[in-house]
Design a protein around this motif. Structure first.
Motif, PDB file in Angstrom:
ATOM      1  N   ILE A  20       0.638  -1.254  -0.031  1.00  0.00           N
ATOM      2  CA  ILE A  20      -0.007   0.124   0.109  1.00  0.00           C
ATOM      3  C   ILE A  20       0.980   1.253  -0.031  1.00  0.00           C
ATOM      4  O   ILE A  20       0.571   2.474  -0.613  1.00  0.00           O
ATOM      5  CB  ILE A  20      -0.857   0.124   1.117  1.00  0.00           C
ATOM      6  N   ARG A  21       2.068   1.419   0.562  1.00  0.00           N
ATOM      7  CA  ARG A  21       2.770   2.423   0.598  1.00  0.00           C
ATOM      8  C   ARG A  21       3.460   2.546  -0.721  1.00  0.00           C
ATOM      9  O   ARG A  21       3.357   3.556  -0.969  1.00  0.00           O
ATOM     10  CB  ARG A  21       4.005   2.092   1.821  1.00  0.00           C
ATOM     11  N   GLU A  22       3.790   1.774  -1.088  1.00  0.00           N
ATOM     12  CA  GLU A  22       4.435   1.782  -2.653  1.00  0.00           C
ATOM     13  C   GLU A  22       3.324   2.215  -3.685  1.00  0.00           C
ATOM     14  O   GLU A  22       3.461   2.971  -4.363  1.00  0.00           O
ATOM     15  CB  GLU A  22       4.880   0.308  -3.460  1.00  0.00           C
ATOM     16  N   LEU A  23       2.033   1.718  -3.468  1.00  0.00           N
ATOM     17  CA  LEU A  23       0.837   2.127  -4.268  1.00  0.00           C
ATOM     18  C   LEU A  23       0.578   3.763  -4.229  1.00  0.00           C
ATOM     19  O   LEU A  23       0.399   4.259  -5.050  1.00  0.00           O
ATOM     20  CB  LEU A  23      -0.322   1.310  -3.991  1.00  0.00           C
ATOM     21  N   VAL A  24       0.693   4.051  -3.008  1.00  0.00           N
ATOM     22  CA  VAL A  24       0.284   5.544  -2.460  1.00  0.00           C
ATOM     23  C   VAL A  24       1.561   6.460  -3.123  1.00  0.00           C
ATOM     24  O   VAL A  24       1.213   7.380  -3.845  1.00  0.00           O
ATOM     25  CB  VAL A  24       0.341   5.835  -1.002  1.00  0.00           C
TER      26      VAL A  24
ATOM     27  N   ALA B 232       0.884   9.288  -5.819  1.00  0.00           N
ATOM     28  CA  ALA B 232       1.167  10.421  -5.568  1.00  0.00           C
ATOM     29  C   ALA B 232       2.180  11.077  -6.892  1.00  0.00           C
ATOM     30  O   ALA B 232       1.783  12.359  -7.301  1.00  0.00           O
ATOM     31  CB  ALA B 232       1.954  10.742  -4.330  1.00  0.00           C
ATOM     32  N   LYS B 233       2.704  10.253  -7.464  1.00  0.00           N
ATOM     33  CA  LYS B 233       3.552  10.586  -8.577  1.00  0.00           C
ATOM     34  C   LYS B 233       2.538  10.821  -9.631  1.00  0.00           C
ATOM     35  O   LYS B 233       3.006  12.042 -10.575  1.00  0.00           O
ATOM     36  CB  LYS B 233       4.618   9.540  -9.037  1.00  0.00           C
ATOM     37  N   ALA B 234       1.835   9.998 -10.118  1.00  0.00           N
ATOM     38  CA  ALA B 234       0.857  10.194 -11.111  1.00  0.00           C
ATOM     39  C   ALA B 234      -0.058  11.212 -11.028  1.00  0.00           C
ATOM     40  O   ALA B 234      -0.346  11.938 -12.169  1.00  0.00           O
ATOM     41  CB  ALA B 234      -0.024   8.764 -11.312  1.00  0.00           C
ATOM     42  N   HIS B 235      -0.705  11.590  -9.809  1.00  0.00           N
ATOM     43  CA  HIS B 235      -1.317  12.993  -9.630  1.00  0.00           C
ATOM     44  C   HIS B 235      -0.645  14.373  -9.430  1.00  0.00           C
ATOM     45  O   HIS B 235      -1.122  15.073 -10.028  1.00  0.00           O
ATOM     46  CB  HIS B 235      -2.060  12.703  -8.115  1.00  0.00           C
ATOM     47  N   GLY B 236       0.529  14.228  -8.998  1.00  0.00           N
ATOM     48  CA  GLY B 236       1.368  15.349  -9.003  1.00  0.00           C
ATOM     49  C   GLY B 236       0.818  16.371  -7.868  1.00  0.00           C
ATOM     50  O   GLY B 236       1.904  16.520  -6.970  1.00  0.00           O
ATOM     51  N   ILE B 237      -0.350  16.405  -7.467  1.00  0.00           N
ATOM     52  CA  ILE B 237      -0.878  16.913  -6.437  1.00  0.00           C
ATOM     53  C   ILE B 237      -2.315  16.453  -6.095  1.00  0.00           C
ATOM     54  O   ILE B 237      -2.884  16.277  -7.152  1.00  0.00           O
ATOM     55  CB  ILE B 237      -0.689  18.457  -6.592  1.00  0.00           C
TER      56      ILE B 237
ATOM     57  N   ASP C 167      -8.011  11.772  -3.316  1.00  0.00           N
ATOM     58  CA  ASP C 167      -7.590  11.529  -4.549  1.00  0.00           C
ATOM     59  C   ASP C 167      -6.639  10.603  -4.731  1.00  0.00           C
ATOM     60  O   ASP C 167      -6.772   9.610  -5.756  1.00  0.00           O
ATOM     61  CB  ASP C 167      -6.955  12.909  -5.029  1.00  0.00           C
ATOM     62  N   ILE C 168      -5.423  10.615  -3.773  1.00  0.00           N
ATOM     63  CA  ILE C 168      -4.302   9.764  -4.104  1.00  0.00           C
ATOM     64  C   ILE C 168      -4.984   8.309  -3.733  1.00  0.00           C
ATOM     65  O   ILE C 168      -4.432   7.388  -4.494  1.00  0.00           O
ATOM     66  CB  ILE C 168      -3.087  10.124  -3.110  1.00  0.00           C
ATOM     67  N   ALA C 169      -5.662   8.246  -2.653  1.00  0.00           N
ATOM     68  CA  ALA C 169      -5.865   6.722  -2.184  1.00  0.00           C
ATOM     69  C   ALA C 169      -6.996   6.094  -3.505  1.00  0.00           C
ATOM     70  O   ALA C 169      -6.654   5.181  -3.712  1.00  0.00           O
ATOM     71  CB  ALA C 169      -6.780   6.857  -1.241  1.00  0.00           C
ATOM     72  N   ASP C 170      -7.872   7.075  -3.994  1.00  0.00           N
ATOM     73  CA  ASP C 170      -8.576   6.510  -5.177  1.00  0.00           C
ATOM     74  C   ASP C 170      -7.976   5.907  -6.363  1.00  0.00           C
ATOM     75  O   ASP C 170      -8.621   5.269  -7.208  1.00  0.00           O
ATOM     76  CB  ASP C 170      -9.803   7.372  -5.417  1.00  0.00           C
TER      77      ASP C 170
ATOM     78  N   LEU D 116      -7.845   2.378  -3.156  1.00  0.00           N
ATOM     79  CA  LEU D 116      -7.424   2.155  -1.530  1.00  0.00           C
ATOM     80  C   LEU D 116      -8.587   2.666  -0.610  1.00  0.00           C
ATOM     81  O   LEU D 116      -9.139   4.067  -0.953  1.00  0.00           O
ATOM     82  CB  LEU D 116      -6.085   2.795  -1.413  1.00  0.00           C
ATOM     83  N   LYS D 117      -8.613   2.098   0.622  1.00  0.00           N
ATOM     84  CA  LYS D 117      -9.561   2.612   1.600  1.00  0.00           C
ATOM     85  C   LYS D 117      -8.825   3.865   2.145  1.00  0.00           C
ATOM     86  O   LYS D 117      -7.628   3.640   2.138  1.00  0.00           O
ATOM     87  CB  LYS D 117      -9.785   1.276   2.591  1.00  0.00           C
ATOM     88  N   GLY D 118      -9.637   4.496   2.827  1.00  0.00           N
ATOM     89  CA  GLY D 118      -9.167   5.793   3.518  1.00  0.00           C
ATOM     90  C   GLY D 118      -8.410   5.547   4.784  1.00  0.00           C
ATOM     91  O   GLY D 118      -7.416   4.938   5.200  1.00  0.00           O
TER      92      GLY D 118
END
Length: 236
Positions: free
Chosen positions: A209-213, A217-222, A227-230, A234-236
């Motif tokens: 889960i840490r790696e997926l987050v 985060a890199k794919a979103h940028g911000i 947003d990042i979990a979805d 991933l669950k909140g």
């Protein structure tokens, strides 16, 4: 200390991370496998959808960011050795390296779908038979295994027991996708498709889960935590 940025800057960060504007490839360059590979690595996943009123959904992100390209080049990438299908955001193409990061989700699917009264709990012989068929004959679509008495009926989603069984095993990670023909998925055992180091790699749930987050985060940028979990549901 709390830092703030303007909405305009946040917007540019998000668009750049997703490959739009100056952060993406030049529209003037020829778009080939190299550019498509770079984009897919940047996005981390391409969502798949069975609806094709205009075009299959996984073809659109590349066009919106890179401009015209040959769909066969993207097919070579998504149906080749570099990517695999799994339930990431929804059904998605992901780099094969991401596959082991979702084993905890496969375990959750298995636990949920083997409860008393479930289809899987009532049909273990079907699941064993399907695995044996793939082991003996190699990758196959559901239509090559189904017979007249076991074909789906009714609505579009009226799956046969063969299709239900294959999709169950797919969710568990016991079978994987070996590509698609006219969008029909071909099923295979992991050793038929995945490199040995990927098929055998185990990652604990917290580390995965840490790696997926981090990937999200890199794919979103911000973005917000939600947003990042979805990005990988991933669950909140």
């Amino acid at each position: 200390m709390v830092s703030t940025i303007s909405a305009g800057v946040a917007r540019r960060i998000a668009l750049g991370a997703q490959g739009f504007g100056s952060g993406g490839a030049s529209r003037a360059s020829t778009v080939g496998l190299r550019q498509l590979t770079g984009l897919v690595n940047r996005l981390a996943l391409l969502q798949i959808d069975s609806v094709n009123v205009f075009e299959r959904s996984h073809y659109m992100p590349a066009f919106s960011r890179l401009g015209p390209y040959q769909k066969t080049d993207l097919d070579r990438l998504t149906y080749g050795k570099r990517m695999i299908e799994y339930w990431a955001h929804e059904a998605s193409f992901i780099p094969v390296e991401t596959f082991p990061l979702l084993r905890w989700r496969m375990a959750d699917f298995r636990a949920h779908s083997t409860k008393p009264g479930s289809w899987a709990e009532a049909n273990p012989q079907m699941l064993r038979w399907l695995l044996a068929e793939l082991a003996e004959k190699g990758p196959l679509p559901a239509s090559a295994i189904e017979h007249e008495s076991n074909k789906g009926t009714g609505s579009w989603w009226g799956w046969s027991d063969v299709k239900v069984g294959l999709e169950t095993l797919f969710r568990w990670g016991d079978v994987v996708s070996a590509g698609r023909t006219r969008f029909e998925r071909t099923y295979a055992l992991p050793e038929h498709v995945l490199p040995a180091e990927i098929a055998s790699r185990e990652v604990t749930r917290p580390d995965a889960i840490r790696e997926l987050v981090a990937i999200s985060a890199k794919a979103h940028g911000i973005g917000t935590a939600g947003d990042i979990a979805d990005y990988f549901r991933l669950k909140g």
